[in-house]
Each structure stands twice: as structure tokens, then as C-alpha cells.
Motif scaffolding. Structure first.
Motif, PDB file in Angstrom:
ATOM      1  N   ASN A 238       0.879  -1.165   0.000  1.00 21.71           N
ATOM      2  CA  ASN A 238       0.000   0.000   0.000  1.00 21.71           C
ATOM      3  C   ASN A 238       0.915   1.213   0.000  1.00 21.71           C
ATOM      4  OD1 ASN A 238      -2.131   1.777   0.245  1.00 21.71           O
ATOM      5  ND2 ASN A 238      -2.307   1.524   2.445  1.00 21.71           N
ATOM      6  N   ASP A 239       1.000   1.880  -1.127  1.00 14.13           N
ATOM      7  CA  ASP A 239       2.072   2.848  -1.286  1.00 14.13           C
ATOM      8  C   ASP A 239       1.650   4.294  -1.097  1.00 14.13           C
ATOM      9  OD1 ASP A 239       0.485   2.807  -3.484  1.00 14.13           O
ATOM     10  OD2 ASP A 239       2.094   2.893  -4.962  1.00 14.13           O
ATOM     11  N   ASN A 240       0.433   4.561  -0.654  1.00 12.29           N
ATOM     12  CA  ASN A 240      -0.021   5.947  -0.386  1.00 12.29           C
ATOM     13  C   ASN A 240      -0.614   6.032   1.016  1.00 12.29           C
ATOM     14  OD1 ASN A 240       0.251   7.574  -2.986  1.00 12.29           O
ATOM     15  ND2 ASN A 240      -0.758   5.712  -3.712  1.00 12.29           N
ATOM     16  N   ALA A 241      -0.074   6.958   1.794  1.00 10.66           N
ATOM     17  CA  ALA A 241      -0.560   7.161   3.161  1.00 10.66           C
ATOM     18  C   ALA A 241      -1.664   8.230   3.173  1.00 10.66           C
ATOM     19  CB  ALA A 241       0.559   7.604   4.082  1.00 10.66           C
ATOM     20  N   PRO A 242      -2.591   8.154   4.114  1.00  6.14           N
ATOM     21  CA  PRO A 242      -3.640   9.193   4.236  1.00  6.14           C
ATOM     22  C   PRO A 242      -3.010  10.537   4.618  1.00  6.14           C
ATOM     23  CG  PRO A 242      -4.216   7.230   5.492  1.00  6.14           C
ATOM     24  CD  PRO A 242      -2.771   7.079   5.089  1.00  6.14           C
ATOM     25  N   VAL A 243      -3.668  11.612   4.201  1.00  5.39           N
ATOM     26  CA  VAL A 243      -3.203  12.960   4.540  1.00  5.39           C
ATOM     27  C   VAL A 243      -4.413  13.783   5.028  1.00  5.39           C
ATOM     28  CG1 VAL A 243      -2.131  15.061   3.660  1.00  5.39           C
ATOM     29  CG2 VAL A 243      -1.362  12.836   2.825  1.00  5.39           C
ATOM     30  N   PHE A 244      -4.291  14.399   6.260  1.00  4.43           N
ATOM     31  CA  PHE A 244      -5.381  15.246   6.794  1.00  4.43           C
ATOM     32  C   PHE A 244      -5.436  16.558   6.046  1.00  4.43           C
ATOM     33  CE2 PHE A 244      -5.285  12.445  10.506  1.00  4.43           C
ATOM     34  CZ  PHE A 244      -6.645  12.336  10.804  1.00  4.43           C
ATOM     35  N   SER A 245      -6.618  17.110   5.979  1.00  3.17           N
ATOM     36  CA  SER A 245      -6.805  18.386   5.285  1.00  3.17           C
ATOM     37  C   SER A 245      -6.115  19.517   6.030  1.00  3.17           C
ATOM     38  CB  SER A 245      -8.292  18.697   5.114  1.00  3.17           C
ATOM     39  OG  SER A 245      -8.926  18.761   6.405  1.00  3.17           O
ATOM     40  N   GLN A 246      -5.944  19.396   7.336  1.00  2.00           N
ATOM     41  CA  GLN A 246      -5.238  20.403   8.127  1.00  2.00           C
ATOM     42  C   GLN A 246      -4.630  19.710   9.340  1.00  2.00           C
ATOM     43  OE1 GLN A 246      -9.060  22.570   8.614  1.00  2.00           O
ATOM     44  NE2 GLN A 246      -8.427  22.750  10.792  1.00  2.00           N
ATOM     45  N   PRO A 247      -3.470  20.149   9.757  1.00  4.65           N
ATOM     46  CA  PRO A 247      -2.802  19.465  10.874  1.00  4.65           C
ATOM     47  C   PRO A 247      -3.434  19.775  12.237  1.00  4.65           C
ATOM     48  CG  PRO A 247      -1.483  21.316  10.144  1.00  4.65           C
ATOM     49  CD  PRO A 247      -2.622  21.234   9.186  1.00  4.65           C
ATOM     50  N   LEU A 248      -4.144  20.909  12.353  1.00  2.75           N
ATOM     51  CA  LEU A 248      -4.715  21.311  13.649  1.00  2.75           C
ATOM     52  C   LEU A 248      -6.158  21.759  13.462  1.00  2.75           C
ATOM     53  CD1 LEU A 248      -4.433  22.031  16.700  1.00  2.75           C
ATOM     54  CD2 LEU A 248      -3.641  24.292  15.965  1.00  2.75           C
ATOM     55  N   TYR A 249      -7.024  21.168  14.255  1.00  2.00           N
ATOM     56  CA  TYR A 249      -8.428  21.574  14.283  1.00  2.00           C
ATOM     57  C   TYR A 249      -8.690  22.245  15.638  1.00  2.00           C
ATOM     58  CZ  TYR A 249      -9.100  18.442  10.284  1.00  2.00           C
ATOM     59  OH  TYR A 249      -9.015  17.828   9.065  1.00  2.00           O
ATOM     60  N   ALA A 250      -8.971  23.526  15.594  1.00  2.00           N
ATOM     61  CA  ALA A 250      -9.249  24.284  16.830  1.00  2.00           C
ATOM     62  C   ALA A 250     -10.727  24.660  16.844  1.00  2.00           C
ATOM     63  CB  ALA A 250      -8.374  25.527  16.904  1.00  2.00           C
ATOM     64  N   VAL A 251     -11.434  24.236  17.891  1.00  2.00           N
ATOM     65  CA  VAL A 251     -12.868  24.538  18.037  1.00  2.00           C
ATOM     66  C   VAL A 251     -13.116  25.100  19.437  1.00  2.00           C
ATOM     67  CG1 VAL A 251     -13.644  22.821  16.367  1.00  2.00           C
ATOM     68  CG2 VAL A 251     -13.335  22.172  18.768  1.00  2.00           C
ATOM     69  N   SER A 252     -14.191  25.849  19.522  1.00  6.70           N
ATOM     70  CA  SER A 252     -14.607  26.434  20.800  1.00  6.70           C
ATOM     71  C   SER A 252     -16.069  26.069  21.042  1.00  6.70           C
ATOM     72  CB  SER A 252     -14.439  27.960  20.790  1.00  6.70           C
ATOM     73  OG  SER A 252     -14.906  28.527  22.000  1.00  6.70           O
ATOM     74  N   ILE A 253     -16.351  25.558  22.256  1.00  3.50           N
ATOM     75  CA  ILE A 253     -17.714  25.164  22.594  1.00  3.50           C
ATOM     76  C   ILE A 253     -18.067  25.777  23.959  1.00  3.50           C
ATOM     77  CG2 ILE A 253     -17.629  23.014  21.300  1.00  3.50           C
ATOM     78  CD1 ILE A 253     -17.173  21.561  23.950  1.00  3.50           C
ATOM     79  N   GLU A 254     -19.356  25.920  24.189  1.00  7.37           N
ATOM     80  CA  GLU A 254     -19.824  26.413  25.487  1.00  7.37           C
ATOM     81  C   GLU A 254     -20.030  25.241  26.437  1.00  7.37           C
ATOM     82  OE1 GLU A 254     -23.370  28.613  24.768  1.00  7.37           O
ATOM     83  OE2 GLU A 254     -22.289  30.449  24.205  1.00  7.37           O
ATOM     84  N   GLU A 255     -19.809  25.526  27.689  1.00  7.15           N
ATOM     85  CA  GLU A 255     -20.094  24.470  28.662  1.00  7.15           C
ATOM     86  C   GLU A 255     -21.610  24.198  28.687  1.00  7.15           C
ATOM     87  OE1 GLU A 255     -19.566  25.280  32.810  1.00  7.15           O
ATOM     88  OE2 GLU A 255     -19.912  27.429  32.572  1.00  7.15           O
ATOM     89  N   ASN A 256     -21.945  23.032  29.195  1.00  7.52           N
ATOM     90  CA  ASN A 256     -23.342  22.579  29.253  1.00  7.52           C
ATOM     91  C   ASN A 256     -23.924  22.341  27.866  1.00  7.52           C
ATOM     92  OD1 ASN A 256     -23.237  22.881  32.057  1.00  7.52           O
ATOM     93  ND2 ASN A 256     -23.979  24.995  31.948  1.00  7.52           N
ATOM     94  N   GLY A 328      -2.283   0.049   6.579  1.00  4.33           N
ATOM     95  CA  GLY A 328      -1.453   0.380   7.714  1.00  4.33           C
ATOM     96  C   GLY A 328      -0.813   1.745   7.638  1.00  4.33           C
ATOM     97  N   LEU A 329      -1.013   2.489   6.531  1.00  4.29           N
ATOM     98  CA  LEU A 329      -0.457   3.823   6.449  1.00  4.29           C
ATOM     99  C   LEU A 329      -1.391   4.800   7.204  1.00  4.29           C
ATOM    100  CD1 LEU A 329       0.693   3.854   2.705  1.00  4.29           C
ATOM    101  CD2 LEU A 329       2.029   3.263   4.753  1.00  4.29           C
ATOM    102  N   PHE A 330      -0.814   5.846   7.765  1.00  2.00           N
ATOM    103  CA  PHE A 330      -1.636   6.746   8.620  1.00  2.00           C
ATOM    104  C   PHE A 330      -1.125   8.169   8.500  1.00  2.00           C
ATOM    105  CE2 PHE A 330       2.059   5.931  11.131  1.00  2.00           C
ATOM    106  CZ  PHE A 330       2.258   7.065  11.884  1.00  2.00           C
ATOM    107  N   ASP A 331      -1.956   9.060   9.071  1.00  2.00           N
ATOM    108  CA  ASP A 331      -1.566  10.442   9.269  1.00  2.00           C
ATOM    109  C   ASP A 331      -2.213  10.889  10.581  1.00  2.00           C
ATOM    110  OD1 ASP A 331      -0.417  12.875   8.952  1.00  2.00           O
ATOM    111  OD2 ASP A 331      -1.879  13.623   7.469  1.00  2.00           O
ATOM    112  N   ARG A 332      -1.620  11.862  11.238  1.00  2.00           N
ATOM    113  CA  ARG A 332      -2.167  12.339  12.512  1.00  2.00           C
ATOM    114  C   ARG A 332      -2.499  13.821  12.427  1.00  2.00           C
ATOM    115  NH1 ARG A 332       3.317  11.598  14.316  1.00  2.00           N
ATOM    116  NH2 ARG A 332       2.721   9.747  15.463  1.00  2.00           N
ATOM    117  N   ALA A 333      -3.480  14.205  13.209  1.00  2.00           N
ATOM    118  CA  ALA A 333      -3.885  15.611  13.315  1.00  2.00           C
ATOM    119  C   ALA A 333      -4.267  15.877  14.772  1.00  2.00           C
ATOM    120  CB  ALA A 333      -5.039  15.931  12.375  1.00  2.00           C
TER     121      ALA A 333
END
Length: 811
Positions: A238-256, A328-333
Motif C-alpha cells: 500500500n504505497d499511499n498514506a492518508p493525509v489530513f486536510s489540516q494538521p490542527l483543528y481548533a474549536v470552541s464550545i460552550e459548557e453545558n 497500515g499507512l496513517f496520518d495524525r492531526a
């Protein structure tokens, strides 16, 4: 060699930290700080807080030193009141309390109630190596394509160690096969990323599976390790590894945020086709707590909420997401989730100290209560303002940290307000604002600060003379707004004099009720006005008193008859003689009667009248002057000696009077009057004749009455013997001859105009006969028919036995 030096360096650093665990100091702001390691035994010594506060250990119980407790908070420390030592009351696990926070500090306050002062205490909990590195449970499986080139890298599961610093994971070691080596990289936040490095080309046909052991070692003393079993499966190319669209996803949520809400979606792309292009998303390097809070859809990459998000529990989450294809190929974000605070916690208002009562004369600034205010929210939502009810003599003053002191700012007066319910409200600045209210009851104790007061500045009372001894004259009442013994009033007469006599001989006062009694009877002619002072004194200590002026006026009664001064009453029984010339004209002043009355007012107003005269109309007397004057010319037939009886009467209710006899001789000179008087024979006293006639009349009436009674008794006896209706006790005279009532008819005319009550006594018992005016008809037909209309005959039966009372009425 370098790793060995690092380990020794870490050990030396740990020993140095342990040596300064018990170091303590006082901050300028009154804070006391201690440092202890975690996992100490219950009851372990933390510090001598009494000594650090400068207290004498021998008199420590007198200071009332204690820890201020907060509702719902775990108390990890206790205070030994005998020696002032601060000790642990629970086993302290730094990781359970502070998690991965670099500095773990427990804050609490101690209060010295004798001084009413607060001191803040900070205890830093230092980490010890009490946790071993841990890998995810179970065997870890890793697929590696056989066409992977030498030097290819594959992520391995990382060990989690709850300890910090040197006590956390410091190194990894891989054993089991020479085809693989281990490479550890340091991340930006200091975390170690473990990667498996392919050292030799794989051949799935030669060996399709490898079993490796990954060991993680921390730097604590003693050293702790954790292991994980790694299973390597060699797959096809398997000669192609997955690639994320962006390395960092930053989100903001309210409590409750509601459970099930979508936070974000991660997306990766794999250029391979078929099964090698299908991706599976998963969390890597996620703690058990984080994995319970969020859910990642392995197919779609959508992250949703699974637990209750509470800003006060955690305000930030960091997740690592892996996208791995079936080769077995991977990418991390990285996914960073920031929780924003909502105003969902009302302020907590706790009363640390409270007194139930204070004296009304307490000085301003007296501490009534000490309160602690906390709000778990942050920012503007955690800013709290404490308010107190308006128009109250109290104020809130900020003390150490979030503590407030409730103190008095104005003078207290129990007579105006006996008790207060002080309402204190803690209100945050959030939107909408939340608040908490506490009511502090406070009783104001009385002090003797009010003297007894009378409702008037002075009193005037009136009393009729000739009063009864011991009679109530009047009463006084003073008011004292104080309470209990301070308002218990005693009355006394403190000043007063009645001539040469002490006031106590005439008046007395009931010390409890204020009622004044007359000890003796007063005489208006002796005392007309009494002035004295009455004191009202309360039972306080010291006692207070006030005086009141009282004036008692004695009112006059008509208890004195007029006293005739002229003519003076004779001592030998004779009367004074006045001369009146025969030639006197009408209005001639013969003499003047002079009288006085000791009473006053209308009781002393006198009037004169001529009660009796020998020749009526010959003389007149002035009504108010008492002057006796001639009313006409004298005639020859007028007697030479005129006797005048003058009545002097006052104007009181039930008037009193006195009389005097004045003899006037009609003569021009004294010798002539003497010769005329001697030639006049003494006339018979007409008054004596009148008395004689009255006695004869009374004797006749009595005899006639007794005769009547005897006749009536005879008729009653005769009827009692002949009557058959004994029970009716009624007399029926229809059958009695008229001749039997001749005696009664004979006295009927006399009884017609008299009513007399006669009492007869027999054996010390009375029988009464009431005879009233008759009322009958003189019609002669009544006598012819023989009907009896006299009530004497038609009344009830009369019982003439001894001791009975008989009432006889003729009408």
C-alpha cells in the motif's frame, strides 16, 4: 552513558525537592505557606501553625483557633488544638486533586475567634513517583506493508504516567526483533512521541508476523516501568498514506452543551483505491477521561459530545486523531477544544463566624459575622458583589481574599429595634446574573439607658375632704422602654411637708403600682393644698430615675354648720332684747343677725329667714344681710314683746343651719320697756299644747289599731275552724254575716288616711302589720248585699302562730 547521567541528575533533583518539602514562610499579605509530598499518612505533621502565628502553645485553647470549613469541600487537613500542629486528615493524591497541573496548591483559611482575624494558608502538594507508566490495555496490533522501505516509521502506543516531571515517563525500550528499532521524539509541549523504525526490508512470505515488547521507564526513585505487547502484521503493498486536510483543528464550545452535539469533523484523503484507500479514524493519546467525554465516528470523522462539559472541571481538551488506511499507512492531526464559561453557578455564601446577640451599647465596628464568598465560574461570571439590606446599621467590609466582615456602623438602640434579620446577597456579574441570599438573625440585648418617664411634666389631683382612711387617692404611672429588670419601676415619695407634720402621716404610695393612699382623713379647713415629689426608679444597674411634681387639692364638703356671732347665744337660757320705738316707720333697722360658716364656696354662702314671729308680717329679715327691719307701722293691738326665731342656713348640698331667738320690745325707752314687760303675764307656751295633742292622738290611734287586730284575729280563728279547704289557705267571707265586720267598719274612716307599720314581738320573732290607705266605695248597696270589698277580708290566710310574721295591708 548520557542516559545514566540524566538519571542521576534527576535523582539529585528529587532529593533536593524532598529536602525543602517542610520549608514554610509567611507572606506579607498574611498568607502562610507549607509544602508537603503527596500520599503522606493520615495524621502526618504539616506545620506548627500556632508558632507561625506567634501564639503561645500553653494558652492555645483560649484563642479558639480553627479551620474555616466550606460546604461540600473535602477537608484534607485538621488542626490539633492542643499543640497547634497542622496535620493531614486524609490521604492526599496529587493526581486526583490537580491532575496534570504543574503546581498543586490547596488553599484554606484559619480563624482566630478570640481576635476575629482570618489567615490564609497554602499547602503545596509535591509529586512523588507513586504511579507507573501504563500503556493502553490489551495487545497492540500494527500492520506494516511489505513494500515499506527501510527507515519507514510507524507510531507506537505511548505510555501514560500521571506523575509529573522526573517521575513521568523518561525513556522507552523495544525488544523482540532486530528488524525494528525505536525512535523517541520530543514534542512542543514536552511529550515524547514513540515511533517504530523499520531497519530491514520485510518479506511477508518469509515472516508475516512479529511480536515485540515495548517498555516505558520513568525517572522516579524507585524507578517504575510499564510494558506493552506489540504485534506486527506484515500486509500487502500500500504505497499511499492518508493525509489530513489540516494538521490542527481548533474549536470552541460552550459548557453545558447538550450530549450528542457535533463539535467538528476531521477529514483525511488517501490516493489509493479500493480497500487501501478506505480510512478509519481513531483517537490516539487520549486519556480515559477524555475518551468518555467525546466520541469519534471512525467512518465519518465526526466528533460529538458524550459527557457533561463543565468549564469548572476542565476548560481545555487536546485530542490526537489518526486516520489509517487498511494498508497500515496513517496520518495524525491535533484537535484542540476550548470550553467557554457560562454563568451556570450561583455564588456560594458561607457563614464562617456568627454571633447571635450583641449589646445595644456595642461600639461601632463590632464584628457580627464573617462570611466567605465563592463563585466557581470564571471571568465576569465569577466576579461577585455582596450587598446588604439598606437602612440598617451594619456594613460589609472586605477582608482577606473572598472573606467579608459584617460590622456595626451606627449606634444600636434596642428600644427602636429589638432584633434584626440581616439579609446578605451575593450577586455575580454574569448574564443573567445569579445570586445567593443568607439571612443572619441578630438579637439586640438591652442595657439600662432609659430612665423611667412620666407622660406629664406635673400632676394635679383633687380629693374631697373627710375621706376614708386607707382609700386610694390617685395613681401615677411611669413608662420605661427598657426590658426586664431595667424596666421594673419602683415608686416613692421623696419630698413633701404639711405644716409641722411629715407627709408620710397623711399619704403613702405603693412602690409597685404607683397608687397613692390616704393614711388619714383630710380637713379642708386645715389643709387645702399639698405639694410633693414622686420618684420613679428602675431596677437596672446602675439604676436610673426621674421625679414628678404632684399637687393635691382638698375639696370642701358642707361639714360645718353656720355659727351665729350676734346675737351671741345666752349662757343662762335667756335671750337678748332689742328695742323698737313704737313710732318706727316701715323699714326701720331693729337689729342684725351676724353669722359665719367655716366652709367655703357655696357651702359658706349664708341665707337668713324669719322662721317664727309673735306677729307675722310685723318684721322682715334680709335674705343675705341678716338685717331685721319693721315691715309696717306698729298698732295698739300688737304685743309689746315680740319673739322672733331666725334661721341661718348655708347653701351646701344637704344644707346645714343654726337658729337664734331675738326678743324685740316695742317701747320708746328702756324704763318703759321694763315696766311693760313686767305687766305682761307669761303666755302659755303654744308649743307645749301642740305636743300634748299629738301624744293623745297617737295613743288613740294605737288603741284603735289593737282593737282592730283583735277583731281580725277572732274572724281568722273562726274561719280556720269552719273552713274545709285547708290547703288553699284562702279566706272566703261570703258566708259570714255582715254584723261580724261592724268593728272594722267603725275604724275604716280612720285608716283611710293613715298607713302605719306595727311590729309585734313574740319569742324574739317579729310579726309585721302594714296598714295602708283604704280605697273603698261608700255606695250603700254594698252594705245591703253584704259583699266584702275590703282587702283585709279578701286577702290570704293569716297564720298567727308564735314566731310568724304577719303583714296586714288595708287598701
Amino acid at each position: 552513558m548520557e542516559e545514566t547521567q540524566k538519571l542521576w541528575s534527576c535523582k539529585e533533583k528529587g532529593i533536593f525537592q524532598y529536602l525543602i518539602l517542610l520549608f514554610v514562610w509567611k507572606a506579607v499579605a498574611g498568607q502562610i505557606r507549607y509544602s508537603i509530598p503527596e500520599e503522606m499518612q493520615k495524621g502526618s505533621f504539616v506545620g506548627n501553625i500556632a508558632e507561625d502565628l506567634g501564639m503561645d502553645g500553653k494558652h492555645l485553647p483560649d484563642h479558639d483557633l480553627r479551620i474555616v470549613t466550606r460546604t461540600g469541600m473535602v477537608q484534607y487537613f485538621s488542626l490539633n488544638i492542643h499543640n497547634g500542629h497542622l496535620q493531614t486528615s486524609e490521604r492526599i493524591d496529587r493526581e486526583a486533586i490537580c491532575g496534570q497541573t504543574e503546581k498543586c496548591i490547596l488553599n484554606f483559611q484559619v480563624i482566630v475567634e478570640s481576635k476575629r482575624k482570618l489567615y490564609g494558608v497554602e499547602v503545596e502538594i509535591t509529586d512523588i513517583n507513586d504511579n507507573a507508566p501504563q500503556f493502553p490495555p490489551g495487545e497492540q496490533e500494527l500492520k506494516i506493508n511489505e513494500i515499506s522501505t527501510q527507515g519507514s516509521r510507524f507510531p507506537l502506543p505511548e505510555a501514560q504516567d500521571q506523575d509529573l516531571g522526573i517521575n513521568s515517563v523518561q525513556s522507552y525500550q523495544l525488544t523482540g526483533s532486530s528488524h525494528f528499532s525505536l525512535d523517541v521524539k520530543m514534542g512542543e509541549n514536552g511529550a515524547r512521541h514513540v515511533e517504530l523504525v523499520l531497519e530491514k526490508i520485510l518479506d511477508r512470505e518469509e515472516q508475516s508476523m512479529y511480536e515485540l515488547i515495548l517498555t516505558a521507564t520513568d525517572g522516579g526513585d524507585p524507578v517504575r516501568t510499564g510494558t506493552a505487547q506489540i504485534k506486527i502484521i506484515v500486509s500487502d503493498a500500500n504505497d499511499n498514506a492518508p493525509v489530513f486536510s489540516q494538521p490542527l483543528y481548533a474549536v470552541s464550545i460552550e459548557e453545558n452543551i447538550p450530549i450528542g452535539s457535533t463539535i467538528c469533523r476531521v477529514r483525511a484523503v488517501d490516493l489509493d483505491e479500493g480497500i487501501n484507500g478506505e480510512l478509519k479514524y481513531s483517537f490516539k493519546k487520549a486519556t480515559k477521561k477524555d475518551s468518555l467525554m467525546f466520541f469519534l465516528n471512525s467512518t465519518t470523522g465526526i466528533i460529538t459530545v458524550m459527557g457533561d462539559i463543565d468549564f469548572e472541571v476542565s476548560s481545555f481538551y487536546e485530542l490526537e486523531v489518526h486516520a489509517e488506511d487498511y494498508g497500515g499507512l496513517f496520518d495524525r492531526a491535533k484537535v484542540e477544544i476550548t470550553v467557554t464559561d457560562l454563568n451556570d453557578n450561583a455564588p456560594e455564601l458561607a457563614v464562617s463566624f456568627h454571633t447571635n446577640s450583641i449589646n445595644e451599647n456595642s461600639p461601632t465596628g463590632t464584628v457580627v459575622a464573617i462570611l466567605n464568598v465563592e463563585d466557581q465560574d470564571s471571568g465576569i461570571n465569577g466576579e461577585v458583589t455582596c450587598l446588604i439590606s439598606q437602612n440598617l446599621p451594619f456594613q460589609l467590609k472586605k477582608s482577606i481574599g473572598n472573606f467579608y466582615s459584617l460590622v456595626t456602623v451606627d449606634a444600636l438602640d434596642r428600644e427602636q429595634m429589638e432584633a434584626y434579620n440581616i439579609t446578605i446577597t451575593a450577586k455575580d456579574h454574569g448574564t443573567p446574573s445569579l445570586s445567593t441570599t443568607v439571612i443572619i438573625p441578630l438579637q439586640i440585648l438591652d442595657t439600662n439607658d432609659n430612665p423611667p418617664l412620666f407622660p406629664q411634666s406635673s400632676y394635679i389631683f383633687y380629693l374631697m375632704e373627710n375621706n376614708q382612711r386607707g382609700a386610694s387617692v390617685f395613681s401615677l404611672k411611669a413608662d420605661d422602654p427598657d426590658s426586664e429588670e431595667n424596666s421594673r419601676i419602683k415608686y416613692s415619695i421623696i419630698k413633701g411637708q404639711m405644716g409641722d407634720f411629715a407627709l408620710s402621716s397623711f399619704l403613702s404610695i405603693n412602690s409597685e403600682t404607683g397608687i397613692i393612699y390616704a393614711v388619714s382623713s383630710f380637713d379642708y379647713e386645715e389643709f387645702r393644698e399639698i405639694n410633693f415629689l414622686v420618684r420613679a426608679q428602675d431596677g437596672g444597674s446602675p439604676s436610673l430615675s426621674s421625679n414628678i411634681s404632684v399637687t393635691l387639692f382638698i375639696l370642701d364638703q358642707n361639714d360645718n354648720a353656720p355659727e351665729i356671732l350676734y346675737p351671741s347665744p345666752p349662757t343662762d337660757g335667756s335671750t337678748g332684747i332689742e328695742l323698737a320705738p313704737r313710732s318706727s316707720e316701715p323699714g326701720y333697722l331693729v337689729t342684725k343677725v351676724v353669722a359665719v360658716d367655716a366652709d367655703s364656696g357655696q357651702n359658706g354662702w349664708l341665707s337668713y329667714q324669719l322662721l317664727k314671729a309673735t306677729e307675722p308680717g310685723l318684721f322682715s329679715i334680709g335674705l343675705h344681710t341678716g338685717e331685721i327691719r319693721t315691715a309696717r307701722f306698729f298698732l295698739d293691738k300688737d304685743a309689746l314683746k315680740q319673739s322672733l326665731v331666725v334661721l341661718v342656713k348655708d347653701n351646701g348640698q344637704s344644707p346645714l343651719s343654726a337658729s337664734v331667738t331675738v326678743t324685740v320690745v316695742l317701747a320708746d325707752s328702756i324704763p318703759e320697756s321694763l315696766s311693760d314687760i313686767s305687766s305682761i303675764s307669761a303666755p302659755a307656751d303654744p308649743q307645749s299644747d301642740l305636743t300634748f295633742y299629738l301624744v293623745v292622738a297617737v295613743a288613740f290611734v294605737s288603741c284603735l289599731f289593737f282593737t282592730f287586730l283583735l277583731v281580725l284575729l277572732a274572724i281568722r280563728l273562726h274561719r280556720w275552724r269552719t273552713s274545709q279547704l285547708c290547703d288553699s289557705r284562702n279566706v272566703n267571707f261570703s258566708g259570714v254575716p255582715v254584723s261580724q265586720f261592724v268593728g272594722i267598719d267603725g275604724v275604716r274612716s280612720f285608716l283611710h288616711s293613715y298607713c302605719q307599720e306595727v311590729s309585734l314581738t313574740t319569742d324574739s320573732r317579729k310579726s309585721q302589720f302594714n296598714i295602708s290607705k283604704a280605697n273603698y266605695s261608700n255606695n250603700p248597696t254594698d252594705h245591703l248585699t253584704g259583699e266584702i270589698k275590703d282587702p283585709i277580708l279578701a286577702g290570704e290566710d293569716f297564720n298567727l302562730t308564735s314566731g310568724d310574721q304577719i303583714i296586714l295591708q288595708v287598701s
